[in-house]
Design an enzyme around this catalytic site. Structure first.
Site, PDB file in Angstrom:
ATOM      1  CG  LEU A 171    -128.639  67.874  47.860  1.00 55.87           C
ATOM      2  CD1 LEU A 171    -128.893  66.613  48.677  1.00 55.87           C
ATOM      3  CD2 LEU A 171    -128.688  69.089  48.787  1.00 55.87           C
ATOM      4  CB  ILE A 181    -131.577  62.084  41.725  1.00 52.42           C
ATOM      5  CG1 ILE A 181    -132.267  61.931  40.358  1.00 52.42           C
ATOM      6  CG2 ILE A 181    -131.511  60.747  42.452  1.00 52.42           C
ATOM      7  CD1 ILE A 181    -131.499  61.109  39.339  1.00 52.42           C
ATOM      8  NE  ARG A 183    -119.900  71.586  39.713  1.00 48.93           N
ATOM      9  CZ  ARG A 183    -120.218  71.437  38.438  1.00 48.93           C
ATOM     10  NH1 ARG A 183    -119.270  71.461  37.522  1.00 48.93           N
ATOM     11  NH2 ARG A 183    -121.475  71.263  38.061  1.00 48.93           N
ATOM     12  NE  ARG A 188    -124.788  57.851  33.192  1.00 48.17           N
ATOM     13  CZ  ARG A 188    -126.100  57.698  33.354  1.00 48.17           C
ATOM     14  NH1 ARG A 188    -126.564  57.053  34.399  1.00 48.17           N
ATOM     15  NH2 ARG A 188    -126.964  58.176  32.479  1.00 48.17           N
ATOM     16  CD  GLU A 217    -124.192  50.620  34.140  1.00 52.81           C
ATOM     17  OE1 GLU A 217    -125.130  50.755  33.347  1.00 52.81           O
ATOM     18  OE2 GLU A 217    -124.080  51.292  35.176  1.00 52.81           O
ATOM     19  CG  HIS A 229    -128.176  51.528  35.292  1.00 50.00           C
ATOM     20  ND1 HIS A 229    -127.154  52.117  34.606  1.00 50.00           N
ATOM     21  CD2 HIS A 229    -129.038  52.543  35.587  1.00 50.00           C
ATOM     22  CE1 HIS A 229    -127.379  53.422  34.496  1.00 50.00           C
ATOM     23  NE2 HIS A 229    -128.522  53.693  35.079  1.00 50.00           N
TER      24      HIS A 229
HETATM   25  P1  NAP Z   1    -128.664  67.232  38.633  1.00 49.07           P
HETATM   26  O1  NAP Z   1    -129.973  67.769  39.094  1.00 49.07           O
HETATM   27  O2  NAP Z   1    -127.937  67.932  37.566  1.00 49.07           O
HETATM   28  O3  NAP Z   1    -127.746  67.057  39.923  1.00 49.07           O
HETATM   29  C1  NAP Z   1    -126.381  66.843  39.853  1.00 49.07           C
HETATM   30  C2  NAP Z   1    -125.760  67.483  41.085  1.00 49.07           C
HETATM   31  O4  NAP Z   1    -124.364  67.190  41.067  1.00 49.07           O
HETATM   32  C3  NAP Z   1    -125.907  68.993  41.123  1.00 49.07           C
HETATM   33  O5  NAP Z   1    -126.432  69.365  42.357  1.00 49.07           O
HETATM   34  C4  NAP Z   1    -124.484  69.523  40.950  1.00 49.07           C
HETATM   35  O6  NAP Z   1    -124.311  70.684  41.767  1.00 49.07           O
HETATM   36  C5  NAP Z   1    -123.630  68.365  41.427  1.00 49.07           C
HETATM   37  N1  NAP Z   1    -122.348  68.287  40.733  1.00 49.07           N
HETATM   38  C6  NAP Z   1    -122.132  68.254  39.403  1.00 49.07           C
HETATM   39  N2  NAP Z   1    -120.827  68.175  39.132  1.00 49.07           N
HETATM   40  C7  NAP Z   1    -120.195  68.159  40.329  1.00 49.07           C
HETATM   41  C8  NAP Z   1    -118.839  68.089  40.723  1.00 49.07           C
HETATM   42  N3  NAP Z   1    -117.863  68.048  39.819  1.00 49.07           N
HETATM   43  N4  NAP Z   1    -118.548  68.078  42.044  1.00 49.07           N
HETATM   44  C9  NAP Z   1    -119.535  68.143  42.957  1.00 49.07           C
HETATM   45  N5  NAP Z   1    -120.838  68.216  42.652  1.00 49.07           N
HETATM   46  C10 NAP Z   1    -121.168  68.224  41.352  1.00 49.07           C
HETATM   47  O7  NAP Z   1    -128.843  65.728  38.100  1.00 49.07           O
HETATM   48  P2  NAP Z   1    -129.919  64.653  38.554  1.00 49.07           P
HETATM   49  O8  NAP Z   1    -131.128  64.781  37.722  1.00 49.07           O
HETATM   50  O9  NAP Z   1    -130.030  64.679  40.036  1.00 49.07           O
HETATM   51  O10 NAP Z   1    -129.161  63.328  38.064  1.00 49.07           O
HETATM   52  C11 NAP Z   1    -127.893  62.998  38.562  1.00 49.07           C
HETATM   53  C12 NAP Z   1    -127.328  61.818  37.831  1.00 49.07           C
HETATM   54  O11 NAP Z   1    -127.962  60.609  38.267  1.00 49.07           O
HETATM   55  C13 NAP Z   1    -127.567  61.799  36.321  1.00 49.07           C
HETATM   56  O12 NAP Z   1    -126.683  62.629  35.626  1.00 49.07           O
HETATM   57  C14 NAP Z   1    -127.394  60.340  35.970  1.00 49.07           C
HETATM   58  O13 NAP Z   1    -126.074  60.082  35.622  1.00 49.07           O
HETATM   59  C15 NAP Z   1    -127.727  59.632  37.282  1.00 49.07           C
HETATM   60  N6  NAP Z   1    -128.936  58.808  37.139  1.00 49.07           N
HETATM   61  C16 NAP Z   1    -128.866  57.494  37.471  1.00 49.07           C
HETATM   62  C17 NAP Z   1    -129.998  56.709  37.339  1.00 49.07           C
HETATM   63  C18 NAP Z   1    -129.977  55.261  37.707  1.00 49.07           C
HETATM   64  O14 NAP Z   1    -130.778  54.515  37.155  1.00 49.07           O
HETATM   65  N7  NAP Z   1    -129.140  54.832  38.620  1.00 49.07           N
HETATM   66  C19 NAP Z   1    -131.181  57.259  36.833  1.00 49.07           C
HETATM   67  C20 NAP Z   1    -131.195  58.601  36.526  1.00 49.07           C
HETATM   68  C21 NAP Z   1    -130.076  59.373  36.683  1.00 49.07           C
HETATM   69  P3  NAP Z   1    -123.238  71.820  41.359  1.00 49.07           P
HETATM   70  O15 NAP Z   1    -123.512  72.155  39.914  1.00 49.07           O
HETATM   71  O16 NAP Z   1    -123.479  72.921  42.320  1.00 49.07           O
HETATM   72  O17 NAP Z   1    -121.894  71.184  41.547  1.00 49.07           O
END
Ligand code: NAP
Length: 313
Positions: A153, A156, A176, A232, A261, A279
């Site tokens: 959470l 995104i 976490r 991912r 991919e 994607h």
């Molecule tokens: P973000 O703001 O960094 O959010 C990631 C969340 O994951 C954080 O809340 C983090 O919270 C949690 N997290 C990280 N490692 C974890 C773990 N080991 N266990 C549990 N929770 C964990 O990133 P975002 O901007 O939302 O983007 C997320 C991801 O979406 C990107 O990294 C990218 O890979 C993917 N994405 C996909 C697309 C698509 O086209 N489908 C486009 C853009 C991005 P904590 O640190 O508290 O754990």
């Protein structure tokens, strides 16, 4: 007029942005070069080129070797492809393009929630099939009242939750660290999966999250559960996912991202309880332009010795 700064462009990540870069910098399009042309260019650029534009899905390994590189401005929010050990050792700073894509990716996540729970793709096929007069399309499940579990959470994930609330979904999540938000926090992913009707993975990629969604998590989600991945592909054990769908361990899946991919396992392609997107999370004209502008703005800040807008690592 001062000489233009040299800029390496690793791949044709967004043609409109690359054209803007071409106008502003003395650009070098690495992807157009043969290996020998690339080697001689990089030798020539030693000491002259301080920055590179790269993409979340492609960084040319040779960029790390250029001693004068100080900045990699990456198109995309995911940074799992960047070798931070090497950037740290070489004092290369890295920027990405967060936030500007949240809405687009969250829209795609909700599309997958609706498409899987309401069986939208099969309904479309049925409507075209000519069989409507002989039979009726099977009932689906209402999402109002369902629990939407979000693992990851973050920026995104929060946008996905904001969209799901007006659909009367209950929001639960696992990170976490707990956040100060009005959603139910589960300290373990297994507990979240057990509670969820729909489980969305919005985790970043990389070693720390590799195959986080495994056989046990899918078992916990259960036979009426739906799994969605917009984070991912590396975060999911794809073999376990195929097995879970095949054995009705879970009911359905909606996927925008994959382990390898652009290859999608044949087993997933052949299943009609799976919705597959190529994607497309951030693939809107407006979002890609905003991402490109952030690449440009970070480069401009760097060359003007101003603070970078979105530095990571
Ligand atoms: P973000 O703001 O960094 O959010 C990631 C969340 O994951 C954080 O809340 C983090 O919270 C949690 N997290 C990280 N490692 C974890 C773990 N080991 N266990 C549990 N929770 C964990 O990133 P975002 O901007 O939302 O983007 C997320 C991801 O979406 C990107 O990294 C990218 O890979 C993917 N994405 C996909 C697309 C698509 O086209 N489908 C486009 C853009 C991005 P904590 O640190 O508290 O754990």
């Amino acid at each position: 007029m001062p000489n233009k700064e040299h800029l390496i462009v690793a791949c044709d990540f967004h043609s409109e942005t690359v054209r803007k870069l071409d106008a502003l910098y003395h650009t070098h399009h690495l992807w157009r070069l043969s290996p020998s042309e690339k080697n001689s260019l990089l030798t020539e650029l030693q000491g002259k080129c301080r920055a590179a534009a790269v993409a979340a899905w492609f960084v040319d390994e040779q960029i790390y070797e250029l001693e004068s590189i100080e900045l990699m401005s990456s198109f995309g929010v995911g940074i799992d492809i960047i070798d931070f050990k090497r950037t740290k050792t070489k004092n290369i700073r890295v920027t990405n393009t967060p936030d500007v894509l949240n809405d687009s990716v969250a829209d795609v996540a909700m599309s997958l929630v609706l498409a899987t729970t309401r069986n939208i793709v099969n309904a479309d096929r049925f409507a075209r099939s000519g069989n409507w007069s002989n039979s009726s399309f099977p009932f689906c499940r209402s999402i109002g009242g369902m629990t939407l579990g979000i693992v990851g959470l973050g920026r995104i994930g929060e946008e996905i939750a904001r969209r799901a609330v007006p659909f009367n979904m209950k929001i639960a999540y696992h990170n976490r660290r707990e956040k100060n938000l009005p959603y139910t926090y589960y300290p373990t992913l297994t507990a979240l999966a057990k509670e969820s009707d729909v489980l969305i993975c919005a985790l970043p990629g990389g070693e720390k999250t590799k195959k986080t969604i495994n056989k046990d998590i899918l078992q916990a989600l259960g036979s009426t559960g739906v799994f969605i991945n917009i984070g991912r592909g590396s975060s999911v054990d794809e073999t376990a996912l195929v097995e879970a769908l095949r054995n009705n361990t879970i009911a359905a899946a909606g996927l925008d991202v994959y382990e390898n991919e652009p290859n999608i396992p044949e087993a997933l392609i052949s299943m009609n309880n799976v919705v597959l997107f190529p994607h497309i999370g951030s693939s809107t004209v407006e979002t890609r332009r905003a991402m490109g502008n952030l690449v440009l703005d970070n480069l401009a800040a760097f060359f003007a010795n101003k603070p970078l807008l979105t530095e990571v690592g």
